[in-house]
Every structure is written in structure tokens, then in C-alpha cells.
Design a protein around this motif. Structure first.
Motif, PDB file in Angstrom:
ATOM      1  N   VAL A  42     -32.740  59.221  34.759  1.00  0.00           N
ATOM      2  CA  VAL A  42     -31.930  59.608  35.916  1.00  0.00           C
ATOM      3  C   VAL A  42     -30.873  60.594  35.434  1.00  0.00           C
ATOM      4  O   VAL A  42     -30.087  60.272  34.541  1.00  0.00           O
ATOM      5  CB  VAL A  42     -31.255  58.372  36.554  1.00  0.00           C
ATOM      6  N   PRO A  43     -30.841  61.804  35.989  1.00  0.00           N
ATOM      7  CA  PRO A  43     -29.827  62.787  35.582  1.00  0.00           C
ATOM      8  C   PRO A  43     -28.412  62.265  35.813  1.00  0.00           C
ATOM      9  O   PRO A  43     -28.145  61.570  36.803  1.00  0.00           O
ATOM     10  CB  PRO A  43     -30.107  63.997  36.477  1.00  0.00           C
ATOM     11  N   LYS A  44     -27.511  62.610  34.921  1.00  0.00           N
ATOM     12  CA  LYS A  44     -26.129  62.141  35.008  1.00  0.00           C
ATOM     13  C   LYS A  44     -25.492  62.510  36.344  1.00  0.00           C
ATOM     14  O   LYS A  44     -24.680  61.760  36.876  1.00  0.00           O
ATOM     15  CB  LYS A  44     -25.318  62.715  33.854  1.00  0.00           C
ATOM     16  N   ALA A  45     -25.869  63.631  36.901  1.00  0.00           N
ATOM     17  CA  ALA A  45     -25.313  64.075  38.182  1.00  0.00           C
ATOM     18  C   ALA A  45     -25.640  63.097  39.318  1.00  0.00           C
ATOM     19  O   ALA A  45     -24.975  63.101  40.345  1.00  0.00           O
ATOM     20  CB  ALA A  45     -25.837  65.465  38.529  1.00  0.00           C
ATOM     21  N   GLU A  46     -26.630  62.234  39.138  1.00  0.00           N
ATOM     22  CA  GLU A  46     -27.041  61.287  40.177  1.00  0.00           C
ATOM     23  C   GLU A  46     -26.501  59.877  39.964  1.00  0.00           C
ATOM     24  O   GLU A  46     -26.704  59.001  40.804  1.00  0.00           O
ATOM     25  CB  GLU A  46     -28.571  61.237  40.262  1.00  0.00           C
ATOM     26  N   TRP A  47     -25.821  59.615  38.864  1.00  0.00           N
ATOM     27  CA  TRP A  47     -25.370  58.260  38.540  1.00  0.00           C
ATOM     28  C   TRP A  47     -24.442  57.675  39.591  1.00  0.00           C
ATOM     29  O   TRP A  47     -24.443  56.479  39.829  1.00  0.00           O
ATOM     30  CB  TRP A  47     -24.693  58.222  37.179  1.00  0.00           C
ATOM     31  N   GLU A  48     -23.614  58.498  40.219  1.00  0.00           N
ATOM     32  CA  GLU A  48     -22.653  58.005  41.219  1.00  0.00           C
ATOM     33  C   GLU A  48     -23.339  57.570  42.513  1.00  0.00           C
ATOM     34  O   GLU A  48     -22.799  56.736  43.246  1.00  0.00           O
ATOM     35  CB  GLU A  48     -21.615  59.085  41.546  1.00  0.00           C
ATOM     36  N   THR A  49     -24.516  58.110  42.801  1.00  0.00           N
ATOM     37  CA  THR A  49     -25.171  57.842  44.076  1.00  0.00           C
ATOM     38  C   THR A  49     -26.500  57.097  43.943  1.00  0.00           C
ATOM     39  O   THR A  49     -27.111  56.762  44.941  1.00  0.00           O
ATOM     40  CB  THR A  49     -25.432  59.165  44.822  1.00  0.00           C
ATOM     41  N   TYR A  50     -26.926  56.824  42.725  1.00  0.00           N
ATOM     42  CA  TYR A  50     -28.207  56.154  42.484  1.00  0.00           C
ATOM     43  C   TYR A  50     -27.992  54.637  42.521  1.00  0.00           C
ATOM     44  O   TYR A  50     -27.438  54.050  41.602  1.00  0.00           O
ATOM     45  CB  TYR A  50     -28.784  56.581  41.133  1.00  0.00           C
ATOM     46  N   PHE A  51     -28.450  53.995  43.586  1.00  0.00           N
ATOM     47  CA  PHE A  51     -28.325  52.549  43.725  1.00  0.00           C
ATOM     48  C   PHE A  51     -29.510  51.856  43.063  1.00  0.00           C
ATOM     49  O   PHE A  51     -30.663  52.260  43.250  1.00  0.00           O
ATOM     50  CB  PHE A  51     -28.235  52.145  45.199  1.00  0.00           C
ATOM     51  N   LEU A  52     -29.210  50.818  42.316  1.00  0.00           N
ATOM     52  CA  LEU A  52     -30.242  50.061  41.619  1.00  0.00           C
ATOM     53  C   LEU A  52     -30.825  49.000  42.544  1.00  0.00           C
ATOM     54  O   LEU A  52     -30.110  48.413  43.354  1.00  0.00           O
ATOM     55  CB  LEU A  52     -29.652  49.413  40.370  1.00  0.00           C
ATOM     56  N   ASP A  53     -32.118  48.740  42.392  1.00  0.00           N
ATOM     57  CA  ASP A  53     -32.802  47.718  43.178  1.00  0.00           C
ATOM     58  C   ASP A  53     -32.905  46.435  42.362  1.00  0.00           C
ATOM     59  O   ASP A  53     -32.893  46.463  41.126  1.00  0.00           O
ATOM     60  CB  ASP A  53     -34.214  48.184  43.546  1.00  0.00           C
ATOM     61  N   ASN A  54     -33.040  45.323  43.060  1.00  0.00           N
ATOM     62  CA  ASN A  54     -33.267  44.048  42.406  1.00  0.00           C
ATOM     63  C   ASN A  54     -34.493  44.148  41.490  1.00  0.00           C
ATOM     64  O   ASN A  54     -35.493  44.769  41.854  1.00  0.00           O
ATOM     65  CB  ASN A  54     -33.481  42.955  43.457  1.00  0.00           C
ATOM     66  N   GLN A  55     -34.387  43.580  40.310  1.00  0.00           N
ATOM     67  CA  GLN A  55     -35.458  43.551  39.308  1.00  0.00           C
ATOM     68  C   GLN A  55     -35.710  44.905  38.633  1.00  0.00           C
ATOM     69  O   GLN A  55     -36.724  45.088  37.965  1.00  0.00           O
ATOM     70  CB  GLN A  55     -36.777  43.026  39.907  1.00  0.00           C
ATOM     71  N   SER A  56     -34.798  45.855  38.806  1.00  0.00           N
ATOM     72  CA  SER A  56     -34.948  47.148  38.132  1.00  0.00           C
ATOM     73  C   SER A  56     -34.815  46.964  36.626  1.00  0.00           C
ATOM     74  O   SER A  56     -34.060  46.109  36.151  1.00  0.00           O
ATOM     75  CB  SER A  56     -33.885  48.142  38.593  1.00  0.00           C
ATOM     76  N   HIS A  57     -35.556  47.769  35.901  1.00  0.00           N
ATOM     77  CA  HIS A  57     -35.469  47.795  34.444  1.00  0.00           C
ATOM     78  C   HIS A  57     -34.661  49.026  34.059  1.00  0.00           C
ATOM     79  O   HIS A  57     -35.085  50.156  34.322  1.00  0.00           O
ATOM     80  CB  HIS A  57     -36.865  47.844  33.815  1.00  0.00           C
TER      81      HIS A  57
END
Length: 67
Positions: A42-57
């Protein structure tokens, strides 16, 4: 919500972004970080808006120098 962070299962609050996760793990200030979610970087520019899902690795890697 459960996440697998560097192959360790952890409980996290729901609706957490990568940036929030790094803050919780006291890693947000570190330089040279890379994050992959379910084997996709995941590009650093997306870290603020990238929501993690349950069971994500999630894999968090810190670059190091040396020889």
C-alpha cells in the motif's frame, strides 16, 4: 476486529486505518517503513485513508542500512 500483523494475531478497534495502526504501535514516526495488506503493498500516500478489514494480514517492514 482481528488482524494478523507480521504473522501475530492482534485485536484492534474496528474501522482502523494503516496510519492509525502505526500510531497505536508507536511506529508512525519511523522512516523507511513499507506496509503490505494481504500481500499487496500500500503506497504511503494511501495510509491515512486505507481502512483495514477484519482478518487482514498486515506486514510492516522497516528498511535498514548496512552491509
Amino acid at each position: 476486529m482481528q488482524l494478523f500483523i507480521n504473522n501475530e494475531q492482534e485485536d484492534c478497534s474496528p474501522e482502523i486505518t494503516i496510519a492509525q495502526l502505526l500510531e497505536q504501535k508507536e511506529m508512525s514516526h519511523l522512516k523507511g517503513l513499507a506496509v503490505a495488506v494481504n500481500d499487496v503493498v500500500v503506497p504511503k500516500a494511501e495510509w491515512e485513508t486505507y481502512f483495514l478489514d477484519n482478518q487482514s494480514h498486515v506486514i510492516i517492514i522497516r528498511a535498514s542500512q548496512g552491509g
